[in-house]
Design a protein around this motif. Structure first.
Motif, PDB file in Angstrom:
ATOM      1  N   ALA A   5       0.830  -1.205   0.000  1.00  0.00           N
ATOM      2  CA  ALA A   5       0.000   0.000   0.000  1.00  0.00           C
ATOM      3  C   ALA A   5       0.866   1.258   0.000  1.00  0.00           C
ATOM      4  N   PHE A   6       1.913   1.254   0.839  1.00  0.00           N
ATOM      5  CA  PHE A   6       2.791   2.421   0.940  1.00  0.00           C
ATOM      6  C   PHE A   6       3.490   2.709  -0.387  1.00  0.00           C
ATOM      7  N   THR A   7       4.116   1.681  -0.957  1.00  0.00           N
ATOM      8  CA  THR A   7       4.871   1.885  -2.198  1.00  0.00           C
ATOM      9  C   THR A   7       3.961   2.307  -3.355  1.00  0.00           C
ATOM     10  N   SER A   8       2.789   1.697  -3.446  1.00  0.00           N
ATOM     11  CA  SER A   8       1.878   2.032  -4.550  1.00  0.00           C
ATOM     12  C   SER A   8       1.336   3.444  -4.405  1.00  0.00           C
ATOM     13  N   PHE A   9       0.948   3.841  -3.182  1.00  0.00           N
ATOM     14  CA  PHE A   9       0.412   5.188  -2.982  1.00  0.00           C
ATOM     15  C   PHE A   9       1.489   6.252  -3.161  1.00  0.00           C
ATOM     16  N   PHE A  10       2.701   5.981  -2.662  1.00  0.00           N
ATOM     17  CA  PHE A  10       3.775   6.977  -2.791  1.00  0.00           C
ATOM     18  C   PHE A  10       4.133   7.190  -4.255  1.00  0.00           C
ATOM     19  N   THR A  11       4.132   6.100  -5.024  1.00  0.00           N
ATOM     20  CA  THR A  11       4.440   6.197  -6.449  1.00  0.00           C
ATOM     21  C   THR A  11       3.344   6.948  -7.204  1.00  0.00           C
ATOM     22  N   LEU A  12       2.090   6.629  -6.893  1.00  0.00           N
ATOM     23  CA  LEU A  12       0.962   7.260  -7.595  1.00  0.00           C
ATOM     24  C   LEU A  12       0.797   8.729  -7.212  1.00  0.00           C
ATOM     25  N   ILE A  13       0.945   9.031  -5.933  1.00  0.00           N
ATOM     26  CA  ILE A  13       0.776  10.415  -5.465  1.00  0.00           C
ATOM     27  C   ILE A  13       1.969  11.271  -5.883  1.00  0.00           C
ATOM     28  N   ASN A  14       3.175  10.704  -5.803  1.00  0.00           N
ATOM     29  CA  ASN A  14       4.403  11.373  -6.246  1.00  0.00           C
ATOM     30  C   ASN A  14       4.516  12.804  -5.701  1.00  0.00           C
ATOM     31  N   PRO A  15       4.698  12.942  -4.388  1.00  0.00           N
ATOM     32  CA  PRO A  15       4.782  14.285  -3.798  1.00  0.00           C
ATOM     33  C   PRO A  15       5.922  15.129  -4.344  1.00  0.00           C
ATOM     34  N   LEU A  16       6.997  14.493  -4.802  1.00  0.00           N
ATOM     35  CA  LEU A  16       8.113  15.236  -5.391  1.00  0.00           C
ATOM     36  C   LEU A  16       7.697  15.904  -6.696  1.00  0.00           C
ATOM     37  N   GLY A  17       6.761  15.265  -7.414  1.00  0.00           N
ATOM     38  CA  GLY A  17       6.242  15.864  -8.637  1.00  0.00           C
ATOM     39  C   GLY A  17       5.256  16.980  -8.366  1.00  0.00           C
ATOM     40  N   THR A  18       4.568  16.896  -7.214  1.00  0.00           N
ATOM     41  CA  THR A  18       3.608  17.934  -6.830  1.00  0.00           C
ATOM     42  C   THR A  18       4.320  19.176  -6.301  1.00  0.00           C
ATOM     43  N   MET A  19       5.519  18.992  -5.754  1.00  0.00           N
ATOM     44  CA  MET A  19       6.243  20.078  -5.109  1.00  0.00           C
ATOM     45  C   MET A  19       6.463  21.304  -5.997  1.00  0.00           C
ATOM     46  N   PRO A  20       6.891  21.166  -7.265  1.00  0.00           N
ATOM     47  CA  PRO A  20       7.095  22.368  -8.088  1.00  0.00           C
ATOM     48  C   PRO A  20       5.814  23.180  -8.285  1.00  0.00           C
ATOM     49  N   ILE A  21       4.679  22.486  -8.449  1.00  0.00           N
ATOM     50  CA  ILE A  21       3.401  23.187  -8.604  1.00  0.00           C
ATOM     51  C   ILE A  21       3.045  23.902  -7.308  1.00  0.00           C
ATOM     52  N   PHE A  22       3.273  23.230  -6.186  1.00  0.00           N
ATOM     53  CA  PHE A  22       3.027  23.856  -4.878  1.00  0.00           C
ATOM     54  C   PHE A  22       3.916  25.084  -4.710  1.00  0.00           C
ATOM     55  N   MET A  23       5.184  24.954  -5.066  1.00  0.00           N
ATOM     56  CA  MET A  23       6.116  26.084  -4.950  1.00  0.00           C
ATOM     57  C   MET A  23       5.652  27.269  -5.785  1.00  0.00           C
ATOM     58  N   THR A  24       5.181  26.981  -6.995  1.00  0.00           N
ATOM     59  CA  THR A  24       4.740  28.031  -7.910  1.00  0.00           C
ATOM     60  C   THR A  24       3.503  28.743  -7.392  1.00  0.00           C
ATOM     61  N   MET A  25       2.526  27.967  -6.927  1.00  0.00           N
ATOM     62  CA  MET A  25       1.249  28.541  -6.519  1.00  0.00           C
ATOM     63  C   MET A  25       1.318  29.242  -5.165  1.00  0.00           C
ATOM     64  N   THR A  26       2.350  28.948  -4.378  1.00  0.00           N
ATOM     65  CA  THR A  26       2.460  29.570  -3.054  1.00  0.00           C
ATOM     66  C   THR A  26       3.647  30.528  -2.960  1.00  0.00           C
ATOM     67  N   ALA A  27       4.233  30.878  -4.107  1.00  0.00           N
ATOM     68  CA  ALA A  27       5.428  31.723  -4.116  1.00  0.00           C
ATOM     69  C   ALA A  27       5.186  33.086  -3.489  1.00  0.00           C
ATOM     70  N   GLU A  28       3.944  33.601  -3.597  1.00  0.00           N
ATOM     71  CA  GLU A  28       3.636  34.927  -3.074  1.00  0.00           C
ATOM     72  C   GLU A  28       3.163  34.894  -1.619  1.00  0.00           C
ATOM     73  N   LEU A  29       3.058  33.709  -1.039  1.00  0.00           N
ATOM     74  CA  LEU A  29       2.590  33.582   0.344  1.00  0.00           C
ATOM     75  C   LEU A  29       3.767  33.588   1.308  1.00  0.00           C
ATOM     76  N   ASP A  30       3.499  34.008   2.548  1.00  0.00           N
ATOM     77  CA  ASP A  30       4.562  33.952   3.558  1.00  0.00           C
ATOM     78  C   ASP A  30       4.678  32.525   4.100  1.00  0.00           C
ATOM     79  N   GLN A  31       5.669  32.334   4.975  1.00  0.00           N
ATOM     80  CA  GLN A  31       5.971  30.990   5.482  1.00  0.00           C
ATOM     81  C   GLN A  31       4.777  30.338   6.180  1.00  0.00           C
ATOM     82  N   SER A  32       4.077  31.093   7.035  1.00  0.00           N
ATOM     83  CA  SER A  32       2.972  30.515   7.808  1.00  0.00           C
ATOM     84  C   SER A  32       1.819  30.084   6.901  1.00  0.00           C
TER      85      SER A  32
END
Length: 211
Positions: free
Chosen positions: A11-38
């Motif tokens: 379950a862990f390996t399949s979900f981690f591969t499918l969710i791929n948080p490392l792939g989501t990170m650039p989009i998160f970085m882009t969409m939150t670039a104008e927000l402060d840390q909190s």
């Protein structure tokens, strides 16, 4: 007990591969670039929690929901592919980096992006939902069900940690680095979108021709 641990590892390996948080990170970085840390931390936390509860909900009732509304996983993949493609197009043109958020709109903005598109469909996409349904059907004992829920929780915790750590990466890269990375990742997201779209469309077309 060993059987439950093996199931948890699957379950862990399949979900981690499918969710791929490392792939989501650039989009998160882009969409939150104008927000402060909190607010960036709050966005990561809410997106991870929403994704967790959505996956759990689909694990226990996904098959019923799909049957009730007449929705197929392939249709879900097509819609997800379209959303990814439009998002990748904006990233490729560096539109997302220039998004300015007014102080009085920060709370609303955080609530909006943490649910869509970050939690759904970026973190909790068609693959993760389908995986939850399939694995829950295979969890024929209480220990396996507990193992499945625990594995999902651990993956979501790792997702939160990875998204939270992106703040440091934003500072290191700087504005120019963020723009370059966003354009590159935008191209990759568009390729992923096409794969999602075609993987959902192909079975539907095959079914039409065979019918």
């Amino acid at each position: 007990m060993n059987e439950a641990l093996s199931f948890a590892l699957l379950a862990f390996t399949s979900f981690f591969t499918l969710i791929n948080p490392l792939g989501t990170m650039p989009i998160f970085m882009t969409m939150t670039a104008e927000l402060d840390q909190s607010n960036r931390t709050k966005t990561a936390k809410k997106a991870s929690l929403v994704a967790f509860f959505t996956i759990i909900a689909f694990a226990f009732s996904g098959q019923l929901l799909f049957s009730f509304f007449g929705i197929s996983v392939n249709s879900f993949k097509i819609v997800g592919g379209i959303i990814f493609f439009l998002m990748g197009m904006d990233m490729l043109q560096a539109r997302l980096a220039r998004m300015k958020v007014q102080d009085d709109q920060v709370k609303s903005y955080v609530n909006d992006i943490s649910v869509t598109p970050l939690a759904i469909p970026m973190i909790c996409g068609p693959g993760a939902m389908t995986n939850a349904i399939v694995l829950m059907e295979g969890a024929d004992t209480l220990m396996k069900k507990i193992a499945l829920i625990t594995a999902i929780a651990v993956v979501m915790l790792l997702t939160y940690i990875i998204l939270y750590s992106s703040s440091k990466i934003i500072k290191i890269l700087g504005e120019t680095g963020n723009t370059v990375m966003m354009r590159l990742m935008g191209l990759i997201v568009m390729v992923i979108a096409v794969e999602f779209f075609l993987s959902g469309l192909r079975p539907i077309v095959d079914e039409m021709f065979h019918a």
